[in-house]
Design an enzyme around this catalytic site. Sequence first.
Site, PDB file in Angstrom:
ATOM      1  N   CYS A   1       0.792  -1.245   0.000  1.00 43.22           N
ATOM      2  CA  CYS A   1       0.000   0.000   0.000  1.00 43.22           C
ATOM      3  C   CYS A   1       0.817   1.284   0.000  1.00 43.22           C
ATOM      4  O   CYS A   1       0.647   2.129  -0.872  1.00 43.22           O
ATOM      5  CB  CYS A   1      -0.948   0.003   1.195  1.00 43.22           C
TER       6      CYS A   1
ATOM      7  N   LYS B   1       6.638  -6.789   6.900  1.00 44.01           N
ATOM      8  CA  LYS B   1       6.484  -6.565   8.344  1.00 44.01           C
ATOM      9  C   LYS B   1       6.072  -7.879   9.008  1.00 44.01           C
ATOM     10  O   LYS B   1       5.874  -8.893   8.318  1.00 44.01           O
ATOM     11  CB  LYS B   1       5.485  -5.449   8.642  1.00 44.01           C
TER      12      LYS B   1
END
Length: 424
Positions: free
Chosen positions: A262, A318
């Site tokens: 994103c 992540k």
Amino acid sequence: MNVAVLGLGYVGCVSAACLADLGHRVTGADRDEHKIRSVLDGRAPFYEPGLEDVVRRNVASGRLTATTSTAEALRDCDVALVCVGTPSEKNGNLGLDQLRRAVSDIAAVAPQLTRPLVVAIRSTVFPGTCEEVVLPALRDASNITVVSNPEFLREGIAVKDFVEPSLVVVGGQDRAAVEKVAGLYTPLGIKPCLVSLRTAEMIKYACNAFHAVKISFANEIGALAARLDVNAAEVMSTLCEDVKLNVSKAYLKPGFAFGGSCLPKDLRALVYRAQRLDIDLPLLESALPSNQAHLRRAIDAILDVPPCRIGIIGLAFKENTDDLRESPVVTLLEHLIGKGRDIRVFDPHIRLDEIYGTNRSFVVNMIPHIGKLLQNSIDGVLGWAEYLVIAQLQTPETMERIRASGLPVMDLVTASPAAAASLV
Ligand SMILES: NC(=O)c1ccc[n+]([C@@H]2O[C@H](COP(=O)([O-])OP(=O)(O)OC[C@H]3O[C@@H](n4cnc5c(N)ncnc54)[C@H](O)[C@@H]3O)[C@@H](O)[C@H]2O)c1
């Protein structure tokens, strides 16, 4: 306390008058006789809403006085706040002439001091200035301790900011001196942040840079919104409604580069569309290059490690995901592989025997060179590596096992790459 305030400009005069109002006995000193006369006459030496009342009240009560003599101001003094100017030089560097002069004035008076003195540097100075400029000038004064106590007030609302501070910071090595200066502000009822000397100096720059970035961000979003016929005020006020991710501590810890499906994609689209509309958005345009620069620092820090077997912990962008899209770790690995480094990778959520669908085909088809390095267990990496790089937040259990392995570690996630390199 008996307080001397050296420099009666915006910061010094407000501090002097407001500290007197809190009950301290304050003597302000300035080389400018006009300012001294103003204060002694009960007037503010410049326009600042509400200041004149506080000056008048405290001169009348005898708690505030002023002098052109540093020696006089320091007589029987417990704390000296240095509030002299630190203007920009032509090249942007900070001008320290006033600070040097003020500190040398203090050093000259030191032998006559009747009690221990804490010198608090309230002027904005670059990290290291206290150690490199102030302490050497006072090295012979064993009765003087130096702390940093940066000021955060805003002109135009300075008196209110002093009484209701957003932040009180005192930094130094001597705990008693730090607490003494923090004690000046006790009546304000705010919990002071007691930190190291350099952190106290740096925090002022971090705060002002943050404020400047916030303003520029809002203005750039506003400029784009206006061009798109979107109500900019509504966009930003709605953005501020999110106090979980937007106006909060989220994303404000130094760590590793961002990535994922994103942030890079949406920033690119925003910048591209703004450029097509001929709207200059330098701050937003710089976010991706800034991220690249940060990734480059991490790569350089790892390349500085003498060649050995390096285990990389984390591959997805992540923790708690197996999404590899635009993971900065992939770029990092490609640089290390390109430089011939001996690498193995472990990610708890990316095991070739477990992943399937698009993620498996991405690993197998798009990054087969990295797929070959994947280990199926943390033990596989810990048993093989001579050095570990943590590229993704790990669970406390995994961190405990990493610590127990005794291997040298570079943690890119909880420290910036430069700081992480120094942990080695
Ligand atoms: N103005 C602000 O809003 C603000 C806010 C926070 C921090 N600061 C920082 O605080 C510091 C002071 O800012 P300011 O706006 O009050 O500056 P200023 O220029 O208004 O005042 C500085 C004063 O120091 C005096 N001075 C210089 N040398 C002296 C000496 N040897 N002895 C006694 N007095 C001396 C000058 O005559 C002047 O009156 C700067 O480092 C600034 O960056 C300013």
